[in-house]
Design an enzyme around this catalytic site. Structure first.
Site, mmCIF file in Angstrom:
data_model
loop_
_atom_site.group_PDB
_atom_site.id
_atom_site.type_symbol
_atom_site.label_atom_id
_atom_site.label_comp_id
_atom_site.label_asym_id
_atom_site.label_seq_id
_atom_site.Cartn_x
_atom_site.Cartn_y
_atom_site.Cartn_z
ATOM 1 N N TRP A 357 23.180 21.940 -46.978
ATOM 2 C CA TRP A 357 21.964 21.312 -47.495
ATOM 3 C C TRP A 357 21.115 20.725 -46.372
ATOM 4 C CZ3 TRP A 357 20.992 15.738 -48.154
ATOM 5 C CH2 TRP A 357 21.954 14.939 -47.536
ATOM 6 N N ASP A 358 21.674 20.665 -45.170
ATOM 7 C CA ASP A 358 20.963 20.135 -44.008
ATOM 8 C C ASP A 358 19.627 20.851 -43.794
ATOM 9 O OD1 ASP A 358 23.690 19.593 -43.965
ATOM 10 O OD2 ASP A 358 23.872 19.675 -41.803
ATOM 11 N N GLU A 488 30.314 10.655 -47.468
ATOM 12 C CA GLU A 488 31.563 11.362 -47.723
ATOM 13 C C GLU A 488 32.794 10.493 -47.501
ATOM 14 O OE1 GLU A 488 30.024 15.903 -46.777
ATOM 15 O OE2 GLU A 488 30.799 14.661 -45.139
ATOM 16 N N LYS A 601 29.572 6.531 -44.221
ATOM 17 C CA LYS A 601 29.486 7.532 -43.157
ATOM 18 C C LYS A 601 28.053 7.785 -42.739
ATOM 19 C CE LYS A 601 30.844 12.311 -42.146
ATOM 20 N NZ LYS A 601 31.341 13.576 -42.721
ATOM 21 N N GLN A 602 27.169 7.874 -43.729
ATOM 22 C CA GLN A 602 25.765 8.191 -43.446
ATOM 23 C C GLN A 602 24.903 7.660 -44.578
ATOM 24 O OE1 GLN A 602 26.635 12.573 -43.979
ATOM 25 N NE2 GLN A 602 24.548 12.559 -44.755
#
Length: 772
Positions: A357-358, A488, A601-602
């Site tokens: 999906w990046d 994640e 994580k992000q």
């Protein structure tokens, strides 16, 4: 964090050879041209630690899934871009001793990646065990003009001896992927042959039956004179080479020119492939190294003309942004809608070289603003062509009636990721596909794309979301259960705010898109509705009910959106209180401990705020940013850029700069201790976003370009170009003023610091930098 790359505005420079850093450097100094690419492995034999990698775009292998416990719906394979024929090999033997930097004493060493010309140069002086001292200069590049070709110029100068040098210029197809699930080699030989001046090797992938034909021709000059040597042919299984022997004298250089081509059956009929390979090889040999280098430099100059970001006063920042842009252009050119952007590009095998999906979330905006419109459109067409596979993917998980779930990982449209918490639950990727369609139309103004391609994709995605939610009697709301958000470090959670938010946005946008196509092209709408068996009244009413009654977790006391149900039940420890020895968590903590922690994580909630910032006031953005940033460990390459953009919007320029430096130098300085596996190509687009959308404040609102530039304290100025609707605008920001220059015959209205301005054709506009 490493800090061995020398700061330079246009070059990536390594001085001195440290074997422990070699795999990192092999990633950093990788080269490519969108059609093929390679890690910066040595041409000569190297028996030290290395990760060999040559890659041909579009060629893959379905490596059988390896899991401990099979679950219904699991993909049967993980699609992997293959380590292909190694064409760079030049095995050098000097007076019967093999040249090997692992066994020789390295007296001098440097590597330079020239981003203006797209070349990799390596120079070294070594003393061999037998006492021979020799100097080597190797220059190579993958041509972006002849994008199936690469070339090497390898010069050897003996410094303290006479004697003989034996050269074996090879094509080695006996290679394997380091990440092979069963240590399997993925290639079979079709044939190998030589014909006077060239050697050729044809290989076929197992299962997928791709053919790749590689050919080389090697020329040798001494003191600038062609020696006219004829090669001796050497062959073994999946290996073919040309051998030469040259008498050398002290301080007299010999230069090896190696031309190579790699063609695949993706682009040629198999029966024509060998002939096309030889013709392509002859073409580049006829040009010669110097002409190819000139063409390479000129072609890169064109790319830099519209894609460069210029930063004054901060060499580290300047080098970093150019490195990121350079690697993006090496990875994807947009000329072939069958290709996409793998997280590692042509720099390593991790993540299989597949599409995530990046691409839609991070890469598309870069290509929208810096490349011809067709480049971005091809990224979307790639997904349109995979719509039927997305519907099949959803059917495997129990969805029906044309619901589409795009894969988390794919090459051919089929899901091939085998971790259940990703494959089954990280479904927000569907929203990124829809948002990319919206983003493309918002940027280009090309609403006809909806009728041609976009609406069918949106309907499939909306149908998935409408089936993925369920009605909660207790809450009297629709809920989204058992998902993994962008963070994640959380799996199988209920009501992830970002996933629920982007799901209902997709439903709203699909309804809007249906209305737009009805207005623009009623006959095409009827065609789509018939093709998809779409019940307008029933389905839209159901979607609208979900939109109206969706549950979103929040904490009214803190004034924040909750990442998911129960997030505040976790022990709330801030990142600043984490001992340094515990970082990175994914290398130091058990998975159980990570999942029970509050650490992120992000960007997760902040990813949604980044996408939909127009829906939230500044106070809401500030509260959520303050809360979640303190809990984010940024152990995903995709994390710092989102935080940089939001921090810049909030006026926190010191933190925005810190995040920018982290995302831009992530690989150059090996922040996360994982650069040796390959570069983080897709996050590199986030680096560009950090400058243009972060410090530049670039947004598209109501069909107008908006800018709200701010200047980091450490920079004297910065400048970038935006291609927007047939206009090209150069934006330069310094401490005193903002200068806008229209480099086109088309006038443009735009908003800067919230005020509408008119930029005439070929005109320039200057504003006080503090107009905001």
């Amino acid at each position: 964090m490493k800090n061995y790359i020398k700061h330079n505005e246009w070059q990536i420079i390594e001085e001195g050879f440290d074997p422990h850093l070699n795999k990192i450097s092999e990633s950093i100094f990788s080269i490519g041209n969108g059609r093929m690419g390679q890690r910066a492995n040595f041409e000569e034999v190297y028996t030290g630690e290395t990760l060999q990698g040559n890659y041909v775009a579009g060629v893959y292998y379905p490596d059988k899934t390896r899991v401990g416990w099979w679950k219904n719906g699991y993909p049967e394979y993980f699609a992997k871009v293959l380590n292909a024929t190694n064409w760079i090999g030049l095995n050098i033997t000097v007076n019967d001793e093999v040249l090997d930097l692992n066994t020789s004493e390295v007296l001098e060493f440097s590597r330079v990646l020239d981003m203006q010309q797209g070349t990799l140069t390596r120079k070294f002086v070594v003393k061999q065990v037998n006492g021979n001292v020799l100097e080597v200069e190797a220059i190579r590049f993958c041509s972006i003009v002849d994008d199936e070709a690469g070339v090497i110029k390898y010069t050897i100068t003996p410094h303290n001896f006479d004697g003989k040098i034996t050269i074996e210029s090879s094509l080695d197809g006996d290679v394997k992927n380091q990440d092979s699930n069963y240590d399997e080699k993925f290639w079979n030989e079709i044939n190998a042959r030589e014909d006077g001046d060239y050697a050729l090797l044809n290989l076929e992938t197992k299962k997928t039956a791709f053919w790749v034909s590689s050919a080389i021709q090697t020329l040798i000059k001494q003191e600038g004179k062609d020696l006219g040597l004829k090669p001796v042919f050497n062959k073994k299984e999946k290996y073919v080479a040309q051998q030469f022997e040259v008498a050398v004298k002290r301080d007299q250089a010999i230069t090896i020119y190696k031309y190579a081509v790699n063609l695949s059956s993706e682009n040629y009929k198999k029966e024509d492939l060998e002939k096309a390979t030889i013709e392509r090889l002859k073409k580049v040999v006829a040009k010669g190294f110097d002409q190819m280098l000139t063409e390479q430099a000129n072609a890169w100059a064109v790319k830099w003309q519209n894609g460069d970001v210029v930063i004054e006063g901060d060499v580290a920042a300047q080098q970093a942004i150019r490195f990121n842009i350079f690697q993006l252009h090496q990875t994807y050119t947009g000329e072939d809608a069958r290709l996409n952007i793998g997280p590692k590009g042509f720099t390593g095998e991790k993540y299989g070289g597949s599409t995530y999906w990046d691409t839609e979330a991070y890469c598309l905006p870069f290509y929208l603003a810096t490349a011809p419109q067709q480049v971005a459109e091809n990224l979307l067409i790639y997904r349109y062509k995979h719509l039927e596979k997305a519907i099949e993917n959803a059917e495997k998980l129990g969805f029906r009636h044309g619901a589409a779930l795009y894969p988390m990982v794919t090459i051919n449209g089929e899901e091939c990721h085998n971790e259940w918490e990703i494959t089954f639950e990280e479904i927000h990727r569907n929203g990124a596909i829809a948002f990319a369609i919206f983003n493309y139309i918002r940027y280009t103004g090309e609403q006809k794309y909806l009728a041609e391609y976009g609406l069918e994709v949106l309907i499939g995605i909306a149908r998935f979301w409408s089936q993925r939610v369920n009605w909660s009697i207790e809450k009297e709301k629709y809920v989204m259960l058992g998902v993994t958000g962008p963070n994640e470090y959380e799996n199988n959670v209920n009501n992830n705010w970002y996933t629920s938010t982007i799901a209902t946005w997709c439903l709203k946008y699909t309804i809007e898109a249906i209305d737009l196509v009805r207005i623009d092209n009623t006959s095409r709408l009827n065609e789509i509705l018939s093709k998809t068996n779409f019940n307008v009244e029933k389905e839209i009413n159901h979607w609208q009910d979900i939109i109206n009654k969706m549950f979103y977790p929040e904490d009214k006391n803190l004034g924040i959106f909750l990442q998911q149900d129960g997030y505040l039940d976790k022990e709330q420890v801030l990142v600043k209180d984490l001992p340094a020895v515990d970082r990175p968590l994914n290398q130091k903590w058990s998975w159980d401990r990570i999942l029970r922690s509050c650490f992120i994580k992000q960007a997760d909630v902040l990813q949604g705020i980044y996408f939909f910032e127009e829906d939230y006031d500044l106070d809401t953005i500030q509260r959520n940013y303050n809360f979640y940033e303190q809990r984010t460990v940024h152990e995903s390459s995709l994390s710092p850029c989102v935080h940089a953009i939001i921090a810049a919007k909030l006026g926190d320029l010191d933190r925005a700069y810190e995040f920018y430096l982290r995302t831009s130098r992530l690989d150059l300085d090996d922040y996360n201790n994982d650069t040796e596996d390959g570069l983080h190509i897709t996050s590199m687009a986030g680096t560009w976003l950090s400058v243009v959308e972060g410090f530049g404040g670039m947004r598209i609102k109501n069909n107008h370009l908006h800018l709200h530039p701010v200047l980091p304290e450490k920079w004297e100025s910065y400048a970038f170009k935006i291609g927007f609707r047939q206009a090209i605008v150069t934006v330069k920001v310094d401490k005193q003023k903002v200068t806008l220059k229209n480099e086109n015959e088309k006038a443009l209205s735009l908003h800067i610091f919230g005020k509408e301005e008119h930029l005439i054709a070929n005109g320039t506009l200057e504003l006080n930098a503090h107009s905001n």
